[in-house]
Design an enzyme around this catalytic site. Sequence first.
Site, short mmCIF file in Angstrom:
data_model
loop_
_atom_site.label_atom_id
_atom_site.label_comp_id
_atom_site.label_asym_id
_atom_site.label_seq_id
_atom_site.Cartn_x
_atom_site.Cartn_y
_atom_site.Cartn_z
N ASP A 1 66.60 1.03 -27.55
CA ASP A 1 66.80 2.47 -27.67
C ASP A 1 67.23 3.01 -26.32
OD1 ASP A 1 66.78 4.82 -29.30
OD2 ASP A 1 65.04 5.51 -28.19
N ARG B 1 62.81 12.84 -17.52
CA ARG B 1 62.79 13.29 -16.13
C ARG B 1 62.07 12.22 -15.30
NH1 ARG B 1 58.34 18.01 -16.98
NH2 ARG B 1 56.55 17.00 -16.00
N GLU C 1 62.38 23.10 -16.44
CA GLU C 1 62.68 22.46 -17.72
C GLU C 1 63.49 23.42 -18.59
OE1 GLU C 1 62.51 19.61 -18.98
OE2 GLU C 1 60.98 18.41 -17.97
#
Length: 493
Positions: A165, A170, A289
């Site tokens: 995957d 972050r 974010e």
Amino acid sequence: MQNQVNDLRSAIELLKGIPGQYIETDVEVDPIDELSGVYRRIGSGGTVKRPTRLGPAMTFNAIKGHPGARVHIGLLASRKRVGYLLGCDPKRLGFLLNEAVDRPVAPVEVGADKALCQEVVYRAEDEGFDIRTILPAPTNTPDDAGPYLTLGMCYAHDPETGVHDVTIHRMCLEGPDELSIYMVPGARHIGHFYEVAEARGEALPISISIGVDPAIEVSTCFEPPTTPLGYDELSIAGALREQPVELARCLTIDELCIANAEYVIEGEILPGTRIAEDRESGTGFAMPEFPGYTGPAVPEIPVIKVKAVTTRRNPIFQTCIGPSEEHTSMTGIPTEASILSMVERAMPGKLKNVYCASPGGGKYLAVLQFCKSQPSDEGRQRQAALLAFSAFSELKHVFIVDEDVDPFDLEDVLWAMNTRFQGDVDVVPIPGVRCHPLDPSNDPSMSPSIREHGIACKTIFDCTVPFSEKHRFVRARFLDVDPKHWVPEFDGE
């Protein structure tokens, strides 16, 4: 047009030929706070604190403290630019990605002779090895825990099943050979792979590719149920380009990486090891974010031990501002595709389009354009909204509008809300549902319906006209003409 692009460099070359889409500067910039401060005003957009705007992608050719380094930012910080890079009408991008999911083209491994990402090699055992000098990683604000990798394509495999995957996380530079990595609990497959490896007492090999084809960056952001465990999202990028993504064998770990990436970090996520995310800075914060707030530093976070960094010659480091429009593009467009797919299977032809709008960072807010063509369609618009929540679990608010409202124009959406919506009957709250931990309002202090942080009240705002009343809500009809007859330079925007 899309086949002209297969890596970051060809993407930049494409943009250079399109007016208003690319700029660069030779003026030195400090990667610590200053670079992001500049681009905030040039083109970041998104949920960044105003003043900000949508603008061109930008390359900084002189980075303080990093001779010869270049940093690129804003590649996807415009839906229009994503359209250029993927060769698609910006309003049809969700449909394009939906089709790509259904016809995946699996990645292929290539030999060392095609591993452009390994033209220059830095090994951890080399004297003076320090990722902080090799990587010109910026900080977004003075509050950041440290320099962050914000556009690293993390590639790993399940140590038991072998399935691969790719996701974006972050990662903070914590020392000469260490990165911290934040994985939202229960939401990312690489987090699952790490849990399996840690339970076995093993480190998880992981490659981090930086500076890649934008088709990979967008494809990476699909989530279950559209791409369940075992679905390699690089297959979506392969479908978008109609050719497989090429992977190379890493030099120091048993893993693959993206062969034409600008930078690749090879490492292992250590089992049973945790550090404070702000260990080096002590600020108490992580980084800005997508909701527009600087998130708190995680007190105990997994650690990547870096084994090597490889690069292309004269590499271009790629980064983004956390709350920028770039995040909306990367996460929102795959979410649109997921919603279109799920609703179309349940009620074909009714959902005309979806926009995961910038104020929600591509995750929290979706506008559904729904067509009621017969009396039995009444009420199905709300069923479509429920399916949207199922297609993407982190979605918080869904606005539903009629087919005569442009879902990509939030002024038009708010017009529909003001003329077709009544708060006492058209708000559908769904309390007590798991959402996203980075929304600070998803907290017990905000509502008695929230039992623990990360749970939210999801809400449907039905701004559609009842089918039986549609005759009263016909928009003013104007003559449809081509203004270029009078204004030849008119570009339609």
